[in-house]
Design an enzyme around this catalytic site. Structure first.
Site, PDB file in Angstrom:
ATOM      1  N   PHE A 153      -1.066  -4.643 -24.271  1.00  0.00           N
ATOM      2  CA  PHE A 153      -1.198  -3.586 -25.296  1.00  0.00           C
ATOM      3  C   PHE A 153      -2.061  -2.425 -24.776  1.00  0.00           C
ATOM      4  CE2 PHE A 153      -1.485  -7.427 -28.388  1.00  0.00           C
ATOM      5  CZ  PHE A 153      -0.109  -7.567 -28.426  1.00  0.00           C
ATOM      6  N   GLY A 339      10.038   5.170 -55.415  1.00  0.00           N
ATOM      7  CA  GLY A 339      11.098   4.827 -54.456  1.00  0.00           C
ATOM      8  C   GLY A 339      11.113   5.766 -53.262  1.00  0.00           C
ATOM      9  N   GLU A 362      -9.309  -1.702 -31.208  1.00  0.00           N
ATOM     10  CA  GLU A 362     -10.754  -1.465 -31.001  1.00  0.00           C
ATOM     11  C   GLU A 362     -11.591  -2.406 -31.874  1.00  0.00           C
ATOM     12  OE1 GLU A 362     -12.083   2.425 -29.991  1.00  0.00           O
ATOM     13  OE2 GLU A 362     -10.105   3.035 -29.285  1.00  0.00           O
TER      14      GLU A 362
HETATM   15  N1  COS Z   1     -23.700  -2.761 -26.583  1.00  0.00           N
HETATM   16  C1  COS Z   1     -24.326  -3.249 -25.478  1.00  0.00           C
HETATM   17  N2  COS Z   1     -24.319  -4.568 -25.156  1.00  0.00           N
HETATM   18  C2  COS Z   1     -23.684  -5.412 -25.980  1.00  0.00           C
HETATM   19  C3  COS Z   1     -23.039  -4.963 -27.149  1.00  0.00           C
HETATM   20  C4  COS Z   1     -23.061  -3.583 -27.441  1.00  0.00           C
HETATM   21  N3  COS Z   1     -22.459  -3.098 -28.527  1.00  0.00           N
HETATM   22  N4  COS Z   1     -22.470  -6.025 -27.774  1.00  0.00           N
HETATM   23  C5  COS Z   1     -22.779  -7.104 -27.035  1.00  0.00           C
HETATM   24  N5  COS Z   1     -23.501  -6.731 -25.951  1.00  0.00           N
HETATM   25  C6  COS Z   1     -24.072  -7.587 -24.908  1.00  0.00           C
HETATM   26  C7  COS Z   1     -24.934  -8.668 -25.552  1.00  0.00           C
HETATM   27  O1  COS Z   1     -26.251  -8.181 -25.750  1.00  0.00           O
HETATM   28  C8  COS Z   1     -24.892  -9.793 -24.543  1.00  0.00           C
HETATM   29  O2  COS Z   1     -25.783  -9.493 -23.489  1.00  0.00           O
HETATM   30  P1  COS Z   1     -26.801 -10.629 -22.940  1.00  0.00           P
HETATM   31  O3  COS Z   1     -25.897 -11.700 -22.396  1.00  0.00           O
HETATM   32  O4  COS Z   1     -27.578  -9.911 -21.879  1.00  0.00           O
HETATM   33  O5  COS Z   1     -27.597 -11.076 -24.109  1.00  0.00           O
HETATM   34  C9  COS Z   1     -23.465  -9.673 -23.978  1.00  0.00           C
HETATM   35  O6  COS Z   1     -23.029  -8.340 -24.258  1.00  0.00           O
HETATM   36  C10 COS Z   1     -22.517 -10.646 -24.620  1.00  0.00           C
HETATM   37  O7  COS Z   1     -22.544 -10.418 -26.013  1.00  0.00           O
HETATM   38  P2  COS Z   1     -22.121 -11.517 -27.087  1.00  0.00           P
HETATM   39  O8  COS Z   1     -22.758 -12.828 -26.731  1.00  0.00           O
HETATM   40  O9  COS Z   1     -22.375 -10.965 -28.434  1.00  0.00           O
HETATM   41  O10 COS Z   1     -20.546 -11.644 -26.785  1.00  0.00           O
HETATM   42  P3  COS Z   1     -19.432 -12.476 -27.531  1.00  0.00           P
HETATM   43  O11 COS Z   1     -18.548 -13.066 -26.523  1.00  0.00           O
HETATM   44  O12 COS Z   1     -20.034 -13.386 -28.561  1.00  0.00           O
HETATM   45  O13 COS Z   1     -18.511 -11.341 -28.225  1.00  0.00           O
HETATM   46  C11 COS Z   1     -17.701  -9.763 -29.820  1.00  0.00           C
HETATM   47  C12 COS Z   1     -18.895 -10.403 -29.081  1.00  0.00           C
HETATM   48  C13 COS Z   1     -16.838 -10.780 -30.575  1.00  0.00           C
HETATM   49  C14 COS Z   1     -18.323  -8.826 -30.801  1.00  0.00           C
HETATM   50  C15 COS Z   1     -16.834  -9.018 -28.774  1.00  0.00           C
HETATM   51  O14 COS Z   1     -16.126  -9.909 -27.957  1.00  0.00           O
HETATM   52  C16 COS Z   1     -15.871  -8.025 -29.372  1.00  0.00           C
HETATM   53  O15 COS Z   1     -16.243  -6.905 -29.751  1.00  0.00           O
HETATM   54  N6  COS Z   1     -14.583  -8.408 -29.452  1.00  0.00           N
HETATM   55  C17 COS Z   1     -13.538  -7.511 -29.854  1.00  0.00           C
HETATM   56  C18 COS Z   1     -13.005  -6.807 -28.669  1.00  0.00           C
HETATM   57  C19 COS Z   1     -12.236  -5.616 -29.042  1.00  0.00           C
HETATM   58  O16 COS Z   1     -12.685  -4.756 -29.778  1.00  0.00           O
HETATM   59  N7  COS Z   1     -11.031  -5.552 -28.511  1.00  0.00           N
HETATM   60  C20 COS Z   1     -10.202  -4.440 -28.729  1.00  0.00           C
HETATM   61  C21 COS Z   1      -9.595  -4.098 -27.447  1.00  0.00           C
HETATM   62  S1  COS Z   1      -9.860  -2.503 -26.951  1.00  0.00           S
HETATM   63  S2  COS Z   1      -8.527  -1.420 -27.855  1.00  0.00           S
END
Ligand code: COS
Length: 382
Positions: A153, A339, A362
């Site tokens: 995608f 409609g 996103e």
């Molecule tokens: N800015 C900076 N750093 C960030 C952050 C942000 N907004 N969000 C997370 N991080 C950092 C965390 O601080 C963590 O760092 P440390 O390991 O040093 O503590 C690291 O990234 C991992 O973060 P986290 O443990 O929260 O990751 P998860 O795997 O639990 O995932 C979500 C978090 C679910 C929120 C994330 O995977 C997400 O946003 N998923 C959706 C993805 C998305 O939007 N996809 C769309 C595709 S693009 S069109």
């Protein structure tokens, strides 16, 4: 940009959107193609470089300024914005936020001019919401990384000159820490772009799979030359992207309200315009109140982002509220049209399908809820 120049630019953009783009909406939906002269006009207006600093050839708008323009762009089919959306946002921002000076100088001026298109390659067939579980592998061999894997995608993949690619460089770390961000030349041998996806809406904007087979990427193309930081780069890019998409939702809602109101004033039933019926008025009023609320949220969060605050939670609040809001507004706009709202001759039918994506990409609404709640718990020390 000073306030007067921004106001003038916004007015010019508003006229361009309403006089040039709106009349082309049906044709773009039919042909799945944006006319070349429109792309050229976008470049001429500087839209590819809205967010890129002036020193790299862009207009250098801050986030608060950017959303004012994006409200205007939301008034028309989102496919138009997609042409330059990845250069303004998710495709370029990784380089801008975390890239080295040399990387910025190499890529940003071309992206700002629209001479290059950047695509953001994070999502995979098995890694969507759980982005940290991505499996695309980049293995260091000498001074190149060899990339293997598949992305899904990917917006603008068929037109991309570069990908900002997230791949796993350290397989011993399963989660976020093993991920690195790269700048990859889209013409590199071993890259295959799939057929454009057949989407529900947003025709004219193209997404596709991107397959990497033994693609060699110079180690110098690691964003910021810092392996293991790619997930954080992606999250920072998305914080910003979510504000941009929220502004698109506001613009789209305002257009839908405009269409619904115009229809309600002109359409007569039971001997009077349906706009005089209170049940129709309730739908219009709810839509107005909600779109106004979303506009205020986006302006507040964007202003705070521009001031350097961490607005990760607020960006998710905006994306959650604004994308759900425009879904409700589109539904009511179709309802008010009766409609006719189910017939393709009316813009609301197309917008109804187009805006559905805002709740998905996103980060889905459910991911925004997770991000908001996590931040709340963190702030509470839980
Ligand atoms: N800015 C900076 N750093 C960030 C952050 C942000 N907004 N969000 C997370 N991080 C950092 C965390 O601080 C963590 O760092 P440390 O390991 O040093 O503590 C690291 O990234 C991992 O973060 P986290 O443990 O929260 O990751 P998860 O795997 O639990 O995932 C979500 C978090 C679910 C929120 C994330 O995977 C997400 O946003 N998923 C959706 C993805 C998305 O939007 N996809 C769309 C595709 S693009 S069109």
């Amino acid at each position: 940009m000073d306030a007067d120049t921004l106001a003038q630019f916004r007015d010019t953009l508003r006229r361009f959107v309403r006089e040039k783009l709106v009349p082309l909406e049906a044709e773009v939906a039919e042909t799945d193609h944006i006319p070349d002269e429109i792309r050229a006009a976008f470049a001429e207006m500087g839209l590819y470089g809205l967010s890129i600093p002036e020193e790299y050839g862009g207009l250098g708008l801050n986030m608060a300024e950017e959303v004012e323009l994006v409200f205007e762009l939301g008034w028309t089919s989102p496919a138009f914005r997609s042409q330059f959306g990845t250069n303004v946002g998710i495709g370029s921002q990784g380089i801008l936020i975390d890239g080295t000076e040399a990387q910025k100088q190499t890529y940003l001026p071309k992206l700002a001019a629209g001479d290059m298109i950047a695509s953001f390659a994070l999502t995979e067939p098995d890694a969507g919401s759980d982005a940290a579980s991505l499996r695309t592998r980049a293995e260091l061999r000498g001074d190149v990384y060899v990339v293997n894997g598949a992305k899904r995608f990917i917006t603008n993949a068929p037109h991309a000159s570069i990908f900002t690619l997230m791949a796993r460089t350290d397989p011993s770390i399963k989660g976020a820490g093993g991920i690195t961000a790269f700048i990859v030349d889209a013409k590199s041998p071993g890259i295959k772009i799939g057929k454009p996806d057949r989407k529900m809406g947003q025709r004219g904007s193209h997404t596709a799979d991107v397959i990497f087979e033994d693609v060699e990427v110079p180690a110098a193309n690691v964003i910021g030359l810092k392996p293991g930081q790619g997930f954080k780069t992606a999250m920072k890019v998305l914080d910003r992207g979510r504000l941009h998409i929220s502004a698109m939702c506001v613009g789209a809602a305002e257009r839908l309200i405009h269409e619904a109101l115009a229809f309600a004033v002109q359409r007569k039933q039971f001997g009077q315009p349906i706009a005089e019926f209170q049940l129709i008025q309730a739908m219009l009023a709810d839509s107005k109140a909600e779109s106004y609320a979303a506009r205020c949220m986006v302006q507040d969060a964007a202003r705070r982002y521009a001031a350097g605050e961490n607005v990760s939670m607020e960006a998710s609040c905006c994306k959650l509220y604004a994308s759900e809001m425009v879904g409700r507004v589109a539904d009511r706009a179709v309802q008010i049209h009766g409609g006719s709202g189910y017939i393709q001759d009316y813009a609301v039918e197309r917008f109804y399908r187009d805006v559905r994506l805002f709740r998905l990409y996103e980060g889905t609404s459910q991911i925004q809820q997770l991000v908001i709640a996590r931040n709340m718990l963190r702030q509470a020390g839980a």
